[in-house]
Design a protein around this motif. Structure first.
Motif, PDB file in Angstrom:
ATOM      1  N   VAL A 254       7.020  81.872  62.253  1.00 35.19           N
ATOM      2  CA  VAL A 254       6.270  81.912  63.512  1.00 35.19           C
ATOM      3  C   VAL A 254       5.396  80.670  63.651  1.00 35.19           C
ATOM      4  CG1 VAL A 254       4.496  83.165  64.795  1.00 35.19           C
ATOM      5  CG2 VAL A 254       6.322  84.421  63.642  1.00 35.19           C
ATOM      6  N   GLN A 255       4.722  80.286  62.567  1.00 37.85           N
ATOM      7  CA  GLN A 255       3.882  79.087  62.614  1.00 37.85           C
ATOM      8  C   GLN A 255       4.710  77.837  62.907  1.00 37.85           C
ATOM      9  OE1 GLN A 255       1.708  78.929  58.954  1.00 37.85           O
ATOM     10  NE2 GLN A 255       0.340  80.627  59.494  1.00 37.85           N
ATOM     11  N   ALA A 256       5.900  77.759  62.305  1.00 35.94           N
ATOM     12  CA  ALA A 256       6.767  76.602  62.568  1.00 35.94           C
ATOM     13  C   ALA A 256       7.202  76.564  64.031  1.00 35.94           C
ATOM     14  CB  ALA A 256       7.984  76.657  61.649  1.00 35.94           C
ATOM     15  N   ALA A 257       7.530  77.739  64.590  1.00 37.72           N
ATOM     16  CA  ALA A 257       7.944  77.789  65.993  1.00 37.72           C
ATOM     17  C   ALA A 257       6.805  77.379  66.916  1.00 37.72           C
ATOM     18  CB  ALA A 257       8.433  79.194  66.342  1.00 37.72           C
TER      19      ALA A 257
ATOM     20  N   GLY B 120       4.346  75.409  66.121  1.00 37.11           N
ATOM     21  CA  GLY B 120       4.170  73.964  65.956  1.00 37.11           C
ATOM     22  C   GLY B 120       5.178  73.161  66.752  1.00 37.11           C
ATOM     23  N   ILE B 121       6.442  73.636  66.763  1.00 37.16           N
ATOM     24  CA  ILE B 121       7.483  72.930  67.521  1.00 37.16           C
ATOM     25  C   ILE B 121       7.186  72.974  69.017  1.00 37.16           C
ATOM     26  CG2 ILE B 121       9.918  72.993  68.170  1.00 37.16           C
ATOM     27  CD1 ILE B 121      10.536  73.946  65.330  1.00 37.16           C
ATOM     28  N   VAL B 122       6.784  74.145  69.513  1.00 37.85           N
ATOM     29  CA  VAL B 122       6.460  74.268  70.941  1.00 37.85           C
ATOM     30  C   VAL B 122       5.286  73.367  71.302  1.00 37.85           C
ATOM     31  CG1 VAL B 122       5.635  75.845  72.717  1.00 37.85           C
ATOM     32  CG2 VAL B 122       7.408  76.592  71.122  1.00 37.85           C
ATOM     33  N   THR B 123       4.270  73.321  70.437  1.00 37.14           N
ATOM     34  CA  THR B 123       3.112  72.455  70.692  1.00 37.14           C
ATOM     35  C   THR B 123       3.526  70.988  70.719  1.00 37.14           C
ATOM     36  OG1 THR B 123       1.679  74.067  69.583  1.00 37.14           O
ATOM     37  CG2 THR B 123       0.807  71.840  69.901  1.00 37.14           C
ATOM     38  N   ALA B 124       4.396  70.597  69.777  1.00 39.88           N
ATOM     39  CA  ALA B 124       4.869  69.211  69.750  1.00 39.88           C
ATOM     40  C   ALA B 124       5.655  68.868  71.012  1.00 39.88           C
ATOM     41  CB  ALA B 124       5.727  68.981  68.508  1.00 39.88           C
ATOM     42  N   LEU B 125       6.478  69.817  71.483  1.00 41.42           N
ATOM     43  CA  LEU B 125       7.241  69.573  72.709  1.00 41.42           C
ATOM     44  C   LEU B 125       6.321  69.403  73.916  1.00 41.42           C
ATOM     45  CD1 LEU B 125      10.255  72.039  72.297  1.00 41.42           C
ATOM     46  CD2 LEU B 125      10.304  69.546  72.177  1.00 41.42           C
ATOM     47  N   VAL B 126       5.268  70.210  73.973  1.00 36.77           N
ATOM     48  CA  VAL B 126       4.312  70.094  75.085  1.00 36.77           C
ATOM     49  C   VAL B 126       3.644  68.727  75.069  1.00 36.77           C
ATOM     50  CG1 VAL B 126       2.154  70.987  76.015  1.00 36.77           C
ATOM     51  CG2 VAL B 126       3.935  72.573  75.271  1.00 36.77           C
ATOM     52  N   TRP B 127       3.218  68.274  73.891  1.00 33.43           N
ATOM     53  CA  TRP B 127       2.582  66.958  73.791  1.00 33.43           C
ATOM     54  C   TRP B 127       3.573  65.839  74.090  1.00 33.43           C
ATOM     55  CZ3 TRP B 127      -2.259  65.681  73.968  1.00 33.43           C
ATOM     56  CH2 TRP B 127      -3.239  66.602  73.582  1.00 33.43           C
ATOM     57  N   PHE B 128       4.836  66.022  73.694  1.00 36.27           N
ATOM     58  CA  PHE B 128       5.852  65.003  73.971  1.00 36.27           C
ATOM     59  C   PHE B 128       6.077  64.859  75.474  1.00 36.27           C
ATOM     60  CE2 PHE B 128      10.321  63.864  74.693  1.00 36.27           C
ATOM     61  CZ  PHE B 128      10.365  62.642  74.049  1.00 36.27           C
ATOM     62  N   VAL B 129       6.182  65.983  76.173  1.00 36.19           N
ATOM     63  CA  VAL B 129       6.356  65.940  77.631  1.00 36.19           C
ATOM     64  C   VAL B 129       5.142  65.299  78.291  1.00 36.19           C
ATOM     65  CG1 VAL B 129       6.596  67.351  79.705  1.00 36.19           C
ATOM     66  CG2 VAL B 129       7.925  67.912  77.663  1.00 36.19           C
ATOM     67  N   TYR B 130       3.957  65.648  77.820  1.00 31.25           N
ATOM     68  CA  TYR B 130       2.729  65.061  78.382  1.00 31.25           C
ATOM     69  C   TYR B 130       2.702  63.551  78.159  1.00 31.25           C
ATOM     70  CZ  TYR B 130      -2.223  63.967  78.926  1.00 31.25           C
ATOM     71  OH  TYR B 130      -3.408  63.402  79.311  1.00 31.25           O
ATOM     72  N   LEU B 131       3.133  63.112  76.965  1.00 29.03           N
ATOM     73  CA  LEU B 131       3.159  61.682  76.672  1.00 29.03           C
ATOM     74  C   LEU B 131       4.163  60.962  77.564  1.00 29.03           C
ATOM     75  CD1 LEU B 131       2.185  59.343  74.883  1.00 29.03           C
ATOM     76  CD2 LEU B 131       3.992  59.939  73.261  1.00 29.03           C
ATOM     77  N   GLN B 132       5.326  61.590  77.795  1.00 31.26           N
ATOM     78  CA  GLN B 132       6.325  60.979  78.664  1.00 31.26           C
ATOM     79  C   GLN B 132       5.804  60.827  80.091  1.00 31.26           C
ATOM     80  OE1 GLN B 132       9.450  59.712  77.982  1.00 31.26           O
ATOM     81  NE2 GLN B 132       8.810  59.927  75.861  1.00 31.26           N
TER      82      GLN B 132
END
Length: 225
Positions: free
Chosen positions: A32-35, A37-49
């Motif tokens: 659950v923690q890994a999932a 973390g992945i969702v959080t990373a995707l959100v930050w990646f989209v924001y950075l783009q």
């Protein structure tokens, strides 16, 4: 002491479904923690783009080449800077397609103006800075043909030219690389009347690495002439 009714006991008890979910979360806490973390990373990646795209859009140049006033030889040609950053016009190249081939020459200098008529040296050239939203009148179509005739020593007549390509090279304040735009115009004659028609709705921006390298070579060749 108030006795606890069976109904109250049933409402406070954990259902088997809730117990199963709770046990599953406990057993798979790492997953659950890994999932998460992945969702959080995707959100930050989209924001950075989105942020990077906004910065690129602000720094991207947009040069407009427009024909106004008339669709004949006395129509005026305007160069506008629609980008957010100021630019400096380095060169204006005119390519003429005739029955004898193509001719390319610089038309940035206003050679049709006599020296005794010049009151301000800036009026002798179309080169110079353009702020965001500003435009410059580089002359009429007939003026450009006269400049090309002087520079190439060819007997260029409007009725012998079928197509014209105007190319504007500039330097952006956001980058030292050459930026440019081009637009083609078709010249036709009907009952002795000249008609100039743009081939595209707006100017084509030269953004590719190959296109800018080719333009740089053309500018270097223009310096050698």
């Amino acid at each position: 002491m108030v006795p606890i009714s069976p109904k109250t006991q049933r409402s406070d008890a954990i259902s088997p479904e809730d117990l199963f979910i709770w046990m599953w979360l406990v057993e798979n806490a790492g997953l659950v923690q890994a999932a998460v973390g992945i969702v959080t990373a995707l959100v930050w990646f989209v924001y950075l783009q989105v942020l990077v795209s906004g910065v690129r859009r602000q720094r991207r140049t947009e040069i407009l080449i427009h024909l106004g006033g008339s669709r004949s030889l006395d129509g005026r040609l305007f160069i506008s800077n629609l980008g957010f950053e100021p630019i400096y016009i380095l060169e204006i190249l005119l390519t003429l397609r005739t029955p004898y081939g193509e001719r390319e020459t610089s038309v940035a200098d206003r050679t049709e103006i006599a020296k005794e008529e010049v009151k301000n040296p800036v009026a002798t050239t179309s080169q110079g800075p353009l702020k965001s939203g500003e435009f410059v009148d580089i002359g009429s179509f007939d003026d450009l043909l006269q400049r090309a005739q002087r520079n190439t020593s060819d007997d260029l007549q409007a009725d012998g030219v079928s197509r014209v390509e105007l190319k504007v090279a500039a330097i952006s304040a956001a980058s030292s690389a050459v930026v440019a735009a081009k637009r083609q115009f078709c010249i036709t004659f009907d009952a002795g009347k000249c008609r100039i028609r743009p081939k595209t709705v707006y100017a084509t921006q030269i953004r590719s690495w190959w296109g800018r390298c080719r333009l740089k070579r053309e500018l270097e060749m223009e310096l050698e002439q």
